[in-house]
Design a protein around this motif. Structure first.
Motif, mmCIF file in Angstrom:
data_model
loop_
_atom_site.group_PDB
_atom_site.id
_atom_site.type_symbol
_atom_site.label_atom_id
_atom_site.label_comp_id
_atom_site.label_asym_id
_atom_site.label_seq_id
_atom_site.Cartn_x
_atom_site.Cartn_y
_atom_site.Cartn_z
ATOM 1 N N ASP A 3 0.874 -1.164 0.000
ATOM 2 C CA ASP A 3 0.000 0.000 0.000
ATOM 3 C C ASP A 3 0.920 1.226 0.000
ATOM 4 N N HIS A 55 0.795 5.423 -0.501
ATOM 5 C CA HIS A 55 -0.033 6.611 -0.706
ATOM 6 C C HIS A 55 0.780 7.898 -0.715
ATOM 7 N N GLU A 80 -7.924 8.186 0.458
ATOM 8 C CA GLU A 80 -8.144 7.093 1.415
ATOM 9 C C GLU A 80 -7.887 7.537 2.864
ATOM 10 N N HIS A 130 -1.717 6.538 6.425
ATOM 11 C CA HIS A 130 -1.067 5.233 6.582
ATOM 12 C C HIS A 130 -0.321 4.929 5.285
HETATM 13 ZN ZN ZN Z 1 -4.327 2.380 1.978
#
Ligand code: ZN
Length: 203
Positions: A73, A75, A81, A88
């Motif tokens: 993941d 970002h 999100e 996160h």
């Molecule tokens: Zn995420």
């Protein structure tokens, strides 16, 4: 009104699944510090228990020449999100790193992803179908009903066969874990096994 209690639907659990290593790939979903380390921002308390199991599976996979693909993941600042989950897996931070125990080795593949579904906006489908030519995916990691399920579902919608070992996934609640397994079994026709040790690579 919602009922106070519900009967759990049956889930088919396979005793053993044999997979041709030439067709298989292992996907390790989001085993990053933010999810799988106690100091992570969205720590899943059951995730550390899966680390040794995933490690055993990927070690065997590598021995059999089965590609090991990590999703990460990843970002940018102000990712939408964050409105849902808070910050996160921010690009380049400790939280976004894969946990030390599962650090990718040379030859492993890491796919940075933006959303729960590892196929969304990434090269994963091209990689699996056109480069590696794999059609059986063993899916592990966290969170079971979020990124694992969406990735498994997205794979199944593309007609990949999916296999999910219960001891290789984790969720925030037992309900969430069960709900994810129910969908894998009932909706996506994936094969569920209790343990990574019930998956064998045989030609
Ligand atoms: Zn995420």
């Amino acid at each position: 009104m919602l009922p106070q209690s519900i009967q759990l639907p049956e889930i088919t659990i396979h005793e053993k699944v044999s997979i041709d290593p030439a067709r298989a790939a292992v996907i390790v979903v989001d085993m990053q510090n933010d999810f799988a380390h106690p100091r992570g921002r969205l720590f899943v308390p059951d995730a550390p228990k899966t680390i040794a199991n995933i490690a055993r599976l990927i070690n065997r996979a590598r021995i059999h020449g089965v590609p090991v693909i990590y999703t990460q993941d990843w970002h940018m600042k102000e990712d939408p999100e964050f409105r849902i989950w808070g910050e996160h897996a921010v690009a380049g931070t400790w939280g976004a790193e894969i946990v030390d125990e599962l650090k990718p080795l040379e030859g492993d593949i890491v796919i940075k992803k933006l959303r729960y579904d590892a196929f969304y906006g990434t090269q994963l489908e091209h990689l699996l179908s056109r480069v590696l030519r794999r059609d059986v995916l063993i899916i592990t990691g966290t969170v079971a009903n979020i990124c694992v399920l969406h990735t498994a579902g997205s794979a199944a919608l593309r007609w990949f066969d999916i296999v999910v070992p219960i001891d290789g996934i984790s969720a925030l609640t037992q309900f969430d874990l069960y709900a994810a397994l129910r969908q894998v079994d009932f909706l996506y026709k994936g094969r569920i096994v209790r343990s990574v040790d019930n998956i064998e690579f045989t030609r």
